[in-house]
Design an enzyme around this catalytic site. Structure first.
Site, PDB file in Angstrom:
ATOM      1  N   MET A  73     -35.417  22.261 -26.808  1.00  0.00           N
ATOM      2  CA  MET A  73     -34.213  21.614 -27.322  1.00  0.00           C
ATOM      3  C   MET A  73     -34.516  20.185 -27.758  1.00  0.00           C
ATOM      4  SD  MET A  73     -31.189  22.155 -28.221  1.00  0.00           S
ATOM      5  CE  MET A  73     -30.104  23.335 -27.425  1.00  0.00           C
ATOM      6  N   GLU A  79     -34.583  21.729  -1.071  1.00  0.00           N
ATOM      7  CA  GLU A  79     -33.130  21.642  -0.873  1.00  0.00           C
ATOM      8  C   GLU A  79     -32.353  21.684  -2.183  1.00  0.00           C
ATOM      9  OE1 GLU A  79     -35.333  19.621   0.549  1.00  0.00           O
ATOM     10  OE2 GLU A  79     -35.131  19.885   2.719  1.00  0.00           O
ATOM     11  N   LYS A  81     -26.734  14.417  14.944  1.00  0.00           N
ATOM     12  CA  LYS A  81     -27.445  15.282  15.879  1.00  0.00           C
ATOM     13  C   LYS A  81     -26.722  15.378  17.221  1.00  0.00           C
ATOM     14  CE  LYS A  81     -32.150  16.510  17.025  1.00  0.00           C
ATOM     15  NZ  LYS A  81     -33.552  16.111  16.858  1.00  0.00           N
ATOM     16  N   PHE A 133     -35.468   6.954  11.500  1.00  0.00           N
ATOM     17  CA  PHE A 133     -36.305   7.901  10.770  1.00  0.00           C
ATOM     18  C   PHE A 133     -35.437   8.985  10.111  1.00  0.00           C
ATOM     19  CE2 PHE A 133     -38.914  11.843  10.726  1.00  0.00           C
ATOM     20  CZ  PHE A 133     -39.779  11.450   9.718  1.00  0.00           C
ATOM     21  N   GLN A 134     -35.632   9.179   8.839  1.00  0.00           N
ATOM     22  CA  GLN A 134     -34.889  10.158   8.034  1.00  0.00           C
ATOM     23  C   GLN A 134     -33.383   9.911   8.038  1.00  0.00           C
ATOM     24  OE1 GLN A 134     -36.402  14.132   9.074  1.00  0.00           O
ATOM     25  NE2 GLN A 134     -37.948  13.912   7.478  1.00  0.00           N
TER      26      GLN A 134
END
Lengths: 182, 569
Positions: free
Chosen positions: B479, B54, B166, B116-117
């Site tokens: 760097m 993601e 949802k 959940f999630q």
């Protein structure tokens, strides 16, 4: 830098999470919120945040601009104490028995312009509104008797200015909206 | 008769189509399956690019937005997907990139139950987005999407999150779409105060040594023509910030280069010599200003910006001009006098001469030794006719890219400026190529940054998107290594990298690749890379001890410039 107590006000839409958004702006700059109050304003649907914080003018001016940048915030301002009329409310819970034993109750209530809200066999609730130092003085006086609970509200404030900036902003926005529709 | 009802998922997709979205970057997951299910039926209208992580989706959306000027869109599920998006959101916020990120969320009746999630997407994203909103009912979708796109692309652009439960995805709603063009609490384009323009013009008209600083705000408001017109009319030399690169063609006679820590000597030195500094659409980042106490103290400062909170944030301005740069610059144009400052403009020449001799020529045309990063960048730029889109990761690759790539058209730079996100490059380049399929997109990255989001090679494999990856491979976090060499007594703590064989890795992903170790092979390899529009990974083995110069050390005075480890300008 010279730190003073500033009163920051913000007018916003009534959106979930706005308090969070405003609070994080204080957090980022490590500014402690001394007091906070949120309520409806005179304008329908517009909420008003009143927050006090110790800061310097440069910091607080940047803070206010960053609050105002939030999409759901209409306007935000900062004031010193002499620019506003402000007030807080304090409640004190004192054991009734001890209060009765002390014969100064009338004098205390009178001299502090306090009110008694509730009396029962166990405790008495006294209310006082005023500035922090005033409610603090009553707390100290009552502490000599006994204070079981003490609570002071966040500051509420109204500006001394004759110009209502939020109303002007809303009018400008309304004009802009109507202009777009033409 | 009541209108036909559709699911929230359909409403979401139709809303995106109404906003003109054609490409989205996403990844399915539990709480967004209903939307992906409906997406299946819109394949011809809405191109979904399946990323591999993601974070990749958000950076791709950023790259897409930066090159196209449109709003980039990312779509994925709740919980870990949403937290994976945080870096991209913060990056887009810092760099004012318009993206809309849509996350699934657990059903509204389960919110707050540690389902959940489930994660507190609003709580996490509000501080790092321009706006975030949780949609809990299907009938809210059209309005929320309209608002999201309006907020993301107008004013000072930025990232917006829509957290979609949802039940809102599966519930039924009537659908009518109306684009948003007004929010009561929001003023995207402030009205110009006439007096501000007059004050600015007055300072400019009486200046002896004016210097104009061009930031990304100019690109975001499509004001490239206007700023060049102002500069040409008044004869003012221009310098750009990192994100302002490509707003002015590199060959413009008044273009004097890049500002900042690794910018060109002229613009930095002249910042502390000019008498009027005109900053447009830039925010005086510390990488541009160095020590604020010694920054342009001799100059009157005029600050043009669309975001009032930028005024006096870092640098105190004598005149501030609030508004959209396209409008304010057009208004300014009418008020300024025609002028030229030959002596002042010519005074950049010695700076350029010194930089060329001491820094640029040794970097881009070394006669011997190992390959240098700067020469690779310049060769790729020239081989593309200086017409390619430059995408960089973060670190030395970014600074060499910015310094040695040349530009002939605007919106040709995609780089993580404010947040400095390693791993930004590869997914951003993918997004950039989808936004500009007809242009060559060249990603310069290091071996460190590439490995932070290297999974996106899978996205290239799957889509065949023709990104040209130029890996400036020194087996070092270059760097940090540079700082360790210069400021930490050459103690190279944890900056050496043991790397995989990138050519083999590319080939595992079906991506053509070639390793270059010798200078004499470089031209041929670049020509091979640019010979078609297919993805390519060029693994260039560059010197380990490469250093980006000139350098204004962090927190130092902007005119106190190192030419190399032992010599100052």
């Amino acid at each position: 830098m010279d730190k003073k107590l500033y009163t920051v006000t913000a007018y916003s839409e009534n959106q979930v999470g706005l308090l969070n958004q405003i609070a994080t702006i204080f957090t980022r700059r490590r500014l402690n919120i001394e007091s906070l109050s949120v309520s409806a304003s005179a304008i329908e649907g517009v909420h008003k945040f009143t927050i006090t914080t110790y800061s310097d003018e440069e910091t607080v001016s940047k803070l206010v601009k960053q609050i105002e940048k939030k999409v759901d915030v209409l306007r935000s301002f900062y004031y010193l104490d002499d620019e506003i009329i402000y007030q807080e409310v304090a409640l004190y819970k004192v054991p009734t028995k001890k209060l009765m034993e002390d014969n100064r109750i009338e004098e205390i209530v009178r001299s502090h312009s306090a009110r008694i809200l509730e009396v029962n066999n166990d405790f008495t609730v006294i209310e006082k509104s005023g500035h922090s130092d005033e409610t603090q003085r009553l707390f100290e006086e009552l502490s000599k008797i006994e204070v079981r609970q003490f609570v002071r509200s966040g500051r509420v404030a109204i500006t001394k200015s004759t110009v209502e900036h939020v109303s002007i902003f809303l009018q400008q926005q309304e004009d802009r909206r109507l202009g777009m529709r033409d | 008769m009541s209108k036909q009802k559709i699911s929230g998922s359909d409403a979401l997709i139709l809303s995106l189509l109404e906003e003109g979205v054609t490409t989205i970057f996403g990844y399915p997951g539990g709480q967004i399956i209903p939307v992906f299910d409906r997406l299946y039926d819109y394949k011809d209208k809405l191109h979904h690019v399946l990323v591999r992580h993601e974070q990749g989706a958000t950076h791709s959306a950023q790259g897409y937005a930066r090159v196209s000027g449109k709003v980039g869109v990312a779509l994925f599920t709740s919980g870990p997907a949403a937290t994976n998006a945080i870096t991209g959101l913060a990056d887009a916020m810092m760099d004012s990139t318009p993206i809309v990120v849509i996350t699934g969320q657990v059903p509204s009746h389960m919110l707050g139950t540690d389902a959940f999630q489930e994660t507190d997407v609003m709580g996490i994203t509000l501080p790092i987005t321009k706006w975030a909103y949780q949609i809990r009912r299907p009938e809210e979708i059209a309005g929320a999407v309209a608002r999201a796109f309006y907020i993301a692309r107008t004013g000072r652009p930025g990232p917006v999150v829509l957290d979609l439960t949802k039940d809102a995805q599966v519930g039924l709603t009537e659908f009518e779409y109306k684009k948003c063009d007004y929010i009561r609490s929001y003023v995207p384009v402030p009205k110009i105060e006439r007096q501000d323009i007059i004050n600015a013009a007055e300072l400019i008209n009486t200046a002896k040594k004016p210097l104009m600083l061009v930031g990304q705000g100019v690109v975001l408001s499509n004001a490239e023509k206007e700023i060049i017109a102002v500069a040409e009319k008044a004869g003012i030399p221009m310098a750009v910030t990192l994100l302002g690169l490509s707003a002015i063609p590199s060959g413009h006679p008044l273009y004097k280069g890049m500002l900042g820590m690794h910018g060109n000597i002229g613009p930095n030195i002249k910042t502390n010599q000019c008498d009027v500094l005109i900053a447009v659409g830039m925010r005086f980042d510390d990488r541009v200003t160095g020590d604020l106490k010694s920054y342009a103290t001799q100059a009157k400062i005029i600050h043009f910006d669309i975001d009032a909170s930028e005024f006096n944030k870092n640098v105190k301005a004598d005149v501030t001009v609030l508004g959209d740069a396209k409008q304010t610059l057009a208004a300014l144009f009418d008020e300024i006098k025609e002028n030229s400052y030959k002596e002042w403009v010519d005074s950049f020449a010695p700076c350029e001469q010194a930089e060329s001799e001491k820094v640029i020529m040794p970097e881009i045309s070394p006669k011997s030794g190992l390959l240098k990063m700067g020469e690779v960048v310049r060769k790729v730029s020239e081989a593309s006719g200086n017409k390619a889109v430059l995408v960089t990761d973060v670190g030395q690759n970014q600074m060499f890219g910015a310094r040695y790539f040349k530009f002939t058209q605007t919106r040709s730079v995609v780089t993580s400026g404010g947040l400095g996100t390693m791993g930004f490059g590869l997914p951003a380049a993918i997004g950039a190529k989808f936004a500009a399929p007809d242009r060559t997109v060249c990603l310069f990255c290091g071996d460190g940054g590439l490995q932070m989001t290297i999974q996106e090679l899978g996205t290239i494999l799957e889509t065949g998107v023709g990104v040209k990856i130029i890996l400036l491979n020194n087996n070092y976090l270059g760097m940090v290594r540079q700082w360790q060499q210069l400021f930490f007594h050459e103690r190279y703590s944890e900056t050496v990298m043991v790397n995989p064989d990138f050519v083999m890795l590319a080939s595992a992903y079906g991506i053509k690749s070639r390793r270059v170790e010798m200078r004499e092979d470089l031209d041929d390899a670049i020509a091979e890379m640019l010979s078609d529009d297919a993805p390519f990974l060029l693994d260039v083995c560059v010197e380990e001890a490469g250093l980006v110069f000139p350098m204004v050390p962090a927190g130092g005075c902007v005119s106190d410039i190192m030419l190399n480890p032992s010599e100052k300008y």
